[in-house]
Each structure stands twice: as structure tokens, then as C-alpha cells.
Design an enzyme around this catalytic site. Structure first.
Site: not given
Ligand code: NAP
Length: 293
Positions: A74, A110
Site C-alpha cells: 500500500k 479504506d
Molecule cells: P499493521 O499495519 O501490521 O498494524 C497492526 C497494528 O496492530 C500495529 O499497531 C501493531 O503493533 C498492532 N499489534 C499487532 N499485534 C499486537 C498485539 N499482540 N497487541 C497489541 N497490538 C498489536 O496491520 P493492518 O494493515 O493495520 O491490519 C490490522 C488488522 O486489520 C488485520 O487484522 C487486518 O486483516 C484488518 N484489516 C481489515 C480491513 C477491513 O476492510 N475490514 C482493512 C484493513 C485491515 P506493532 O507494530 O507493535 O506490532
């Protein structure tokens, strides 16, 4: 001129569990528009750089008419594009690309997708008037889209991350804007959440915590009650009813999983590419196992 058959697709890695083809084919059929939606598995950089360049070239040459972009590209695609809509610029991530008047346009659907779906559970007028305060759990890519959407919609937003520096980095993006006074950062921990919980009208989980197969985990501390009267929105849709949403339901709170956001961002992208209104209902019907009932 519109193509006889749209060539569309998704760039990402890995892609084998993507619901996007099911959503787009259901919509295209209902719209009576000819099109294919292919999955383009492009490995992370630097390995995937050449493959990404080829796909961008196909877009410029009108061999491909629209692409969605997901993790981990992205941000990688930005360097190849010519123009951005305000959401993509502020969020710093693109999930929808197409050629418009000779320019490669990058957008982020998004953010409006999240807002459109949030409207299904948050009645603007029913949430305590002036003080609409949301807490966003996590500060990664999707948090940036959610925070932008909430600020645009007038919310006060607290970003809570396990690494406070990451939450601060996110809010610093808004430092020189007039939105910054509605934003704050905190650590995602029990003591910190206790201080703000009584003010919260909306909890949004943007962390992957609770995703299949780790379905018993929740980003909200277990021993702590969720904010009373809040709406709880989880971006996760697999499983459809996460541990966080189950706890919220037990407390009698209104909940929503991320399937509606996924559908809305897909529909908005398809509308950009085809310039035809996209019916949402066939998309919901294409993925019944992820609906949270
Ligand atoms: P990302 O960029 O990797 O960000 C994840 C965030 O969660 C980071 O701040 C990370 O912190 C934190 N995190 C990870 N493991 C954690 C834990 N055990 N405890 C506390 N914080 C934690 O991922 P993303 O793209 O934002 O996606 C995140 C989620 O949203 C996924 O499940 C994805 O499938 C979902 N999503 C859904 C949609 C939809 O359309 N419904 C769209 C986009 C994303 P660290 O950097 O410290 O690991």
C-alpha cells in the site's frame, strides 16, 4: 471509452485467503458489467519490485483498468503514481489505482469504506452530542485510515498502541493541520485505558489480535470492562465474532465486524473503475460465512 471487458485485480502478498474476487465478481454480475478480477501475488520488496513495475506499466497502457492494493504494497505503489486524492495523501497509503485522463491516480477507499459501514451502527445524533470520542486500538496501516476517517467525521480520537512511539508517530502526521487538537496518543495498557474509558463512545480495533486462528485473544484487557454504552467495531471479520465483540455483546454493547468495511472499500473502488453504481447486497450475499449475526 469504457472497455468491453474490465481487467481488474488485487496486488498483495499473500493472497490465497482474499475475499476480494468473490466480492467483485458478485458485484460485476449484478451490475451486468463484463470483467475479470485477478489476484497478482507480488512478494515484498525488494523481491517484488519488478513485478509491481510491470503491473503499473499495464495500467498505464490500459491493459489493466483498475487495481486494488493490499499488504505489503500500500505504500510501495506510491512512488509509481502521479496523483492522489486527499485521503490517500494524508493516510500515506493507497489501496485503489486507475488511469484517469492519462494520469495514474492513487486513492484510499479504506477510510470512506470504514465510515460508510460505521454509519450502520453509529447514529450521529444519538452519540452524546458534542463529545463524540473514539479510541482506536493499534497504530498500523489500517489505523491510519480509520483515524483519518474519524477525524473527517468530527470525532475526538485517542490512538492506543502497545508501542507509544508508534501511536505518537501516527498523530504527528496531523501536527500541522487543524485536526491535531482532536487527537491524542496513549499506550494500549490497562492503567492508561482506565483513565479514558469513561469518555469513550466508540472502540475500534485495528490490531490483528483475535484473528483466526488466535480467536481467544482480545486487544482489550480482559479484566477491564468495556466503556459503558460504547459501540465496538472490530476490523477483523475472520472469525466474524471475535473475542472482543463477544465480550462487548455480553455487556450489551452494539458491535460490528470489519466485513462491511471490506465490502464498502471494494464497492467504492469498483465505482471508481467503472463509473457505475455498485449494489452492496450481492456482495454481502457472496460471503455469508463472515457475517456476524
Ligand atoms: P499493521 O499495519 O501490521 O498494524 C497492526 C497494528 O496492530 C500495529 O499497531 C501493531 O503493533 C498492532 N499489534 C499487532 N499485534 C499486537 C498485539 N499482540 N497487541 C497489541 N497490538 C498489536 O496491520 P493492518 O494493515 O493495520 O491490519 C490490522 C488488522 O486489520 C488485520 O487484522 C487486518 O486483516 C484488518 N484489516 C481489515 C480491513 C477491513 O476492510 N475490514 C482493512 C484493513 C485491515 P506493532 O507494530 O507493535 O506490532
Amino acid at each position: 471509452m469504457k472497455p468491453e471487458k474490465y481487467s481488474l485485480g488485487l496486488i498483495g502478498y499473500p493472497l490465497e485467503h482474499s475475499l476480494s474476487p468473490r466480492l467483485h465478481y458478485a458485484a460485476l454480475a449484478a451490475m451486468n458489467v463484463q470483467g475479470e478480477y485477478r489476484l497478482y501475488t507480488v512478494p515484498p520488496f525488494p523481491g517484488g519490485a519488478v513485478a509491481l513495475e510491470y503491473l503499473i506499466r499495464d495500467l498505464r497502457q490500459d491493459n489493466i483498468h483498475g487495481l486494488n492494493v493490499t499488504i505489503p504494497h500500500k505504500q510501495n505503489v506510491i512512488r509509481f503514481l502521479d496523483k492522489f486524492n486527499p485521503a490517500a495523501s494524508m493516510i500515506g497509503a493507497v489501496n485503489t489505482i486507475y488511469l484517469q485522463a492519462g494520469y495514474l491516480q492513487g486513492e484510499n477507499t479504506d477510510a470512506p469504506g470504514f465510515l460508510a459501514d460505521l454509519a450502520q451502527v453509529v447514529d450521529k445524533n444519538s452519540v452524546s452530542g458534542q463529545r463524540r470520542e473514539a479510541i482506536v486500538l493499534g497504530a498500523g496501516g489500517s489505523a491510519r485510515a480509520v483515524v483519518y476517517a474519524l477525524l473527517e467525521d468530527g470525532w475526538q480520537v485517542i490512538v492506543a498502541a502497545r508501542r507509544l512511539t508508534q501511536a505518537k508517530e501516527l498523530i504527528n502526521r496531523y501536527r500541522s493541520t487543524d485536526l491535531s487538537d482532536r487527537l491524542s496518543a496513549t499506550k494500549l495498557g490497562k492503567d492508561e485505558l482506565e483513565k479514558v474509558a469513561s469518555r469513550i463512545d466508540l472502540v475500534v480495533n485495528t490490531t490483528p489480535v483475535g484473528m483466526w486462528p488466535h480467536i481467544d485473544e482480545s486487544p482489550w484487557p480482559r479484566e477491564m470492562p468495556l466503556p459503558s454504552g460504547a459501540v465496538v467495531y472490530d476490523l477483523i471479520y475472520n472469525p466474524p465474532n471475535t473475542a472482543l465483540l463477544q465480550a462487548a455483546q455480553t455487556d450489551g454493547l452494539v458491535v460490528r465486524n470489519g466485513l462491511g468495511m471490506l465490502i464498502e472499500q471494494a464497492a467504492l473502488a469498483l465505482e471508481r473503475w467503472t463509473d457505475v453504481p455498485v449494489p452492496r447486497q450481492p456482495m454481502w450475499e457472496a460471503v455469508p460465512e463472515f457475517v456476524n449475526e
